[in-house]
Scaffold this motif. Structure first.
Motif, PDB file in Angstrom:
ATOM      1  N   GLU A   1       0.844  -1.193   0.000  1.00 51.91           N
ATOM      2  CA  GLU A   1       0.000   0.000   0.000  1.00 51.91           C
ATOM      3  C   GLU A   1       0.877   1.239   0.000  1.00 51.91           C
ATOM      4  O   GLU A   1       1.920   1.262   0.636  1.00 51.91           O
ATOM      5  N   PRO A   2       0.423   2.264  -0.725  1.00 54.56           N
ATOM      6  CA  PRO A   2       1.271   3.444  -0.883  1.00 54.56           C
ATOM      7  C   PRO A   2       1.753   4.027   0.444  1.00 54.56           C
ATOM      8  O   PRO A   2       2.907   4.373   0.562  1.00 54.56           O
ATOM      9  N   CYS A   3       0.884   4.071   1.449  1.00 53.14           N
ATOM     10  CA  CYS A   3       1.320   4.718   2.684  1.00 53.14           C
ATOM     11  C   CYS A   3       2.359   3.863   3.392  1.00 53.14           C
ATOM     12  O   CYS A   3       3.314   4.363   3.968  1.00 53.14           O
ATOM     13  N   ALA A   4       2.202   2.530   3.273  1.00 47.28           N
ATOM     14  CA  ALA A   4       3.196   1.651   3.887  1.00 47.28           C
ATOM     15  C   ALA A   4       4.538   1.803   3.182  1.00 47.28           C
ATOM     16  O   ALA A   4       5.580   1.855   3.807  1.00 47.28           O
ATOM     17  N   ARG A   5       4.487   1.894   1.862  1.00 45.26           N
ATOM     18  CA  ARG A   5       5.736   2.031   1.121  1.00 45.26           C
ATOM     19  C   ARG A   5       6.410   3.354   1.504  1.00 45.26           C
ATOM     20  O   ARG A   5       7.611   3.392   1.749  1.00 45.26           O
ATOM     21  N   ALA A   6       5.627   4.402   1.579  1.00 53.98           N
ATOM     22  CA  ALA A   6       6.205   5.697   1.915  1.00 53.98           C
ATOM     23  C   ALA A   6       6.876   5.629   3.275  1.00 53.98           C
ATOM     24  O   ALA A   6       7.959   6.143   3.483  1.00 53.98           O
ATOM     25  N   LYS A   7       6.234   4.922   4.185  1.00 56.23           N
ATOM     26  CA  LYS A   7       6.771   4.817   5.527  1.00 56.23           C
ATOM     27  C   LYS A   7       8.151   4.169   5.515  1.00 56.23           C
ATOM     28  O   LYS A   7       9.103   4.665   6.100  1.00 56.23           O
ATOM     29  N   TYR A   8       8.280   3.076   4.798  1.00 50.98           N
ATOM     30  CA  TYR A   8       9.545   2.339   4.839  1.00 50.98           C
ATOM     31  C   TYR A   8      10.602   2.908   3.925  1.00 50.98           C
ATOM     32  O   TYR A   8      11.783   2.608   4.068  1.00 50.98           O
ATOM     33  N   ALA A   9      10.201   3.771   3.005  1.00 50.28           N
ATOM     34  CA  ALA A   9      11.189   4.388   2.126  1.00 50.28           C
ATOM     35  C   ALA A   9      11.876   5.547   2.818  1.00 50.28           C
ATOM     36  O   ALA A   9      12.894   6.042   2.367  1.00 50.28           O
ATOM     37  N   GLY A  10      11.317   5.965   3.938  1.00 50.21           N
ATOM     38  CA  GLY A  10      11.853   7.142   4.608  1.00 50.21           C
ATOM     39  C   GLY A  10      13.156   6.862   5.327  1.00 50.21           C
ATOM     40  O   GLY A  10      13.589   5.717   5.429  1.00 50.21           O
ATOM     41  N   PRO A  11      13.768   7.915   5.817  1.00 48.41           N
ATOM     42  CA  PRO A  11      15.033   7.740   6.529  1.00 48.41           C
ATOM     43  C   PRO A  11      14.811   7.076   7.874  1.00 48.41           C
ATOM     44  O   PRO A  11      13.739   7.140   8.453  1.00 48.41           O
ATOM     45  N   VAL A  12      15.817   6.389   8.341  1.00 49.95           N
ATOM     46  CA  VAL A  12      15.749   5.662   9.601  1.00 49.95           C
ATOM     47  C   VAL A  12      17.021   5.923  10.390  1.00 49.95           C
ATOM     48  O   VAL A  12      18.111   5.993   9.821  1.00 49.95           O
ATOM     49  N   LEU A  13      16.863   6.079  11.682  1.00 44.71           N
ATOM     50  CA  LEU A  13      18.028   6.047  12.565  1.00 44.71           C
ATOM     51  C   LEU A  13      18.063   4.661  13.194  1.00 44.71           C
ATOM     52  O   LEU A  13      17.121   4.260  13.875  1.00 44.71           O
ATOM     53  N   THR A  14      19.141   3.934  12.951  1.00 44.56           N
ATOM     54  CA  THR A  14      19.336   2.638  13.607  1.00 44.56           C
ATOM     55  C   THR A  14      20.371   2.819  14.704  1.00 44.56           C
ATOM     56  O   THR A  14      21.481   3.282  14.448  1.00 44.56           O
ATOM     57  N   ILE A  15      19.946   2.488  15.913  1.00 42.33           N
ATOM     58  CA  ILE A  15      20.788   2.751  17.078  1.00 42.33           C
ATOM     59  C   ILE A  15      20.731   1.538  18.000  1.00 42.33           C
ATOM     60  O   ILE A  15      19.695   0.869  18.095  1.00 42.33           O
ATOM     61  N   ASP A  16      21.840   1.237  18.663  1.00 44.24           N
ATOM     62  CA  ASP A  16      21.834   0.067  19.534  1.00 44.24           C
ATOM     63  C   ASP A  16      21.289   0.448  20.914  1.00 44.24           C
ATOM     64  O   ASP A  16      21.320   1.610  21.316  1.00 44.24           O
ATOM     65  N   GLN A  17      20.821  -0.573  21.624  1.00 44.27           N
ATOM     66  CA  GLN A  17      20.127  -0.352  22.898  1.00 44.27           C
ATOM     67  C   GLN A  17      21.007   0.384  23.910  1.00 44.27           C
ATOM     68  O   GLN A  17      20.549   1.281  24.608  1.00 44.27           O
ATOM     69  N   ALA A  18      22.281   0.018  23.982  1.00 44.70           N
ATOM     70  CA  ALA A  18      23.158   0.630  24.990  1.00 44.70           C
ATOM     71  C   ALA A  18      23.334   2.130  24.720  1.00 44.70           C
ATOM     72  O   ALA A  18      23.351   2.944  25.647  1.00 44.70           O
ATOM     73  N   THR A  19      23.458   2.490  23.448  1.00 40.46           N
ATOM     74  CA  THR A  19      23.630   3.897  23.092  1.00 40.46           C
ATOM     75  C   THR A  19      22.342   4.671  23.382  1.00 40.46           C
ATOM     76  O   THR A  19      22.367   5.780  23.938  1.00 40.46           O
ATOM     77  N   TYR A  20      21.220   4.055  23.010  1.00 41.34           N
ATOM     78  CA  TYR A  20      19.912   4.652  23.307  1.00 41.34           C
ATOM     79  C   TYR A  20      19.786   4.897  24.813  1.00 41.34           C
ATOM     80  O   TYR A  20      19.423   5.994  25.253  1.00 41.34           O
ATOM     81  N   ASP A  21      20.104   3.872  25.593  1.00 44.77           N
ATOM     82  CA  ASP A  21      19.971   3.988  27.053  1.00 44.77           C
ATOM     83  C   ASP A  21      20.899   5.077  27.607  1.00 44.77           C
ATOM     84  O   ASP A  21      20.534   5.793  28.549  1.00 44.77           O
ATOM     85  N   ALA A  22      22.095   5.190  27.040  1.00 45.21           N
ATOM     86  CA  ALA A  22      23.053   6.191  27.536  1.00 45.21           C
ATOM     87  C   ALA A  22      22.523   7.606  27.295  1.00 45.21           C
ATOM     88  O   ALA A  22      22.663   8.491  28.155  1.00 45.21           O
ATOM     89  N   ILE A  23      21.913   7.817  26.150  1.00 40.28           N
ATOM     90  CA  ILE A  23      21.368   9.148  25.843  1.00 40.28           C
ATOM     91  C   ILE A  23      20.211   9.470  26.791  1.00 40.28           C
ATOM     92  O   ILE A  23      20.131  10.569  27.357  1.00 40.28           O
ATOM     93  N   VAL A  24      19.335   8.485  26.990  1.00 36.04           N
ATOM     94  CA  VAL A  24      18.184   8.708  27.879  1.00 36.04           C
ATOM     95  C   VAL A  24      18.665   8.963  29.308  1.00 36.04           C
ATOM     96  O   VAL A  24      18.178   9.884  29.991  1.00 36.04           O
ATOM     97  N   ALA A  25      19.655   8.190  29.757  1.00 36.93           N
ATOM     98  CA  ALA A  25      20.162   8.367  31.120  1.00 36.93           C
ATOM     99  C   ALA A  25      20.774   9.754  31.292  1.00 36.93           C
ATOM    100  O   ALA A  25      20.582  10.404  32.331  1.00 36.93           O
TER     101      ALA A  25
END
Lengths: 158, 92
Positions: free
Chosen positions: A6-30
């Protein structure tokens, strides 16, 4: 497994993504929770051109303010020289908003100066220094234009 | 000899993508004028109303020029000049 999308699904996945690991995510939140009610700020460096946020560098908010952040100019130079020596770049530039949503303010947009970076905003307005979920969102900010992107948290960067 | 000036990513549109360019001048303002001659548009991104822009940092041999005379900071052959935009923002 290619099929009709579906067009909206395709648009969603074609967009940019930040891929980040859990430890880095947790460090920023902390970091954001620890510095609340002041804004916390820092970067995650990674190899040039890799789009891999690998090395969290917490920075001091020289403004020491609940509504503004700025890296100290001397520390900023040290940081960049270190990255140049390592052939790194700022893959993520993060800061917190402590009373408003995790969306770039006009100030954030006007001062954004790394077109290649993911600008991560964390809002601590709900939980403050306490445990609990926070808003964690990521954007590209290029020539004054903001594009939100998906954040994918993985156990480890592949 | 000349003065090497390191250009940040966001200003490389003015230097044809070059990470560093060279120029001459006895003080920073003269060096910037010299750069402007070869890279038009650059000066406007560094200077506003006759002063260094608030959210642009310039360093001469690792010293923030705000502490050594601003646009009047002395520069000479062999110096390393670095331009870095401030990393700043916030909810305000």
């Amino acid at each position: 497994m290619v099929g009709p999308v579906e067009p909206c699904a395709r648009a969603k996945y074609a967009g940019p993504v930040l891929t980040i690991d859990q430890a880095t995510y947790d460090a920023i939140v902390a970091h954001a929770k620890r510095d609340h009610p002041d804004e916390a700020c820092g970067i995650v460096a990674g190899p040039e051109g890799s789009d891999r946020p690998e090395r969290v560098v917490e920075m001091v908010n020289a403004a020491g303010s609940p509504t503004f952040y700025e890296f100290d100019s001397t520390e900023l130079l040290e940081l960049y020289k270190e990255m140049w020596d390592n052939d790194e770049e700022p893959v993520v530039i993060y800061h917190s908003h402590t009373a408003t949503e995790a969306y770039p303010s006009r100030t954030d947009i006007g001062l954004a100066s790394e077109p290649g970076a993911h600008y991560v905003l964390v809002s601590t307005r709900e939980q403050g220094n306490n445990d609990g979920p926070v808003e964690f969102r990521s954007y590209r900010i290029i020539d004054g234009e903001v594009t939100e992107e998906e954040v994918t948290v993985v156990p480890e960067l592949s | 000899m000349a003065i090497e000036v390191r250009i940040p990513t966001i200003l490389r549109t003015y230097t044809g993508g070059e990470k560093a360019v060279t120029g001459d001048g006895a003080v920073l303002s003269a060096l910037i004028d010299d750069l402007e001659a070869n890279h038009p548009g650059l000066k406007e991104r560094l200077i506003e109303d006759g002063d260094l822009r608030r959210f642009v940092n310039v360093y001469v041999n690792d010293e923030d020029v705000r502490f050594i005379g601003g646009l009047e900071a002395e520069v000479s052959d062999g110096d390393q000049v670095v331009v870095l935009p401030a990393v700043a923002g916030g909810a305000a």
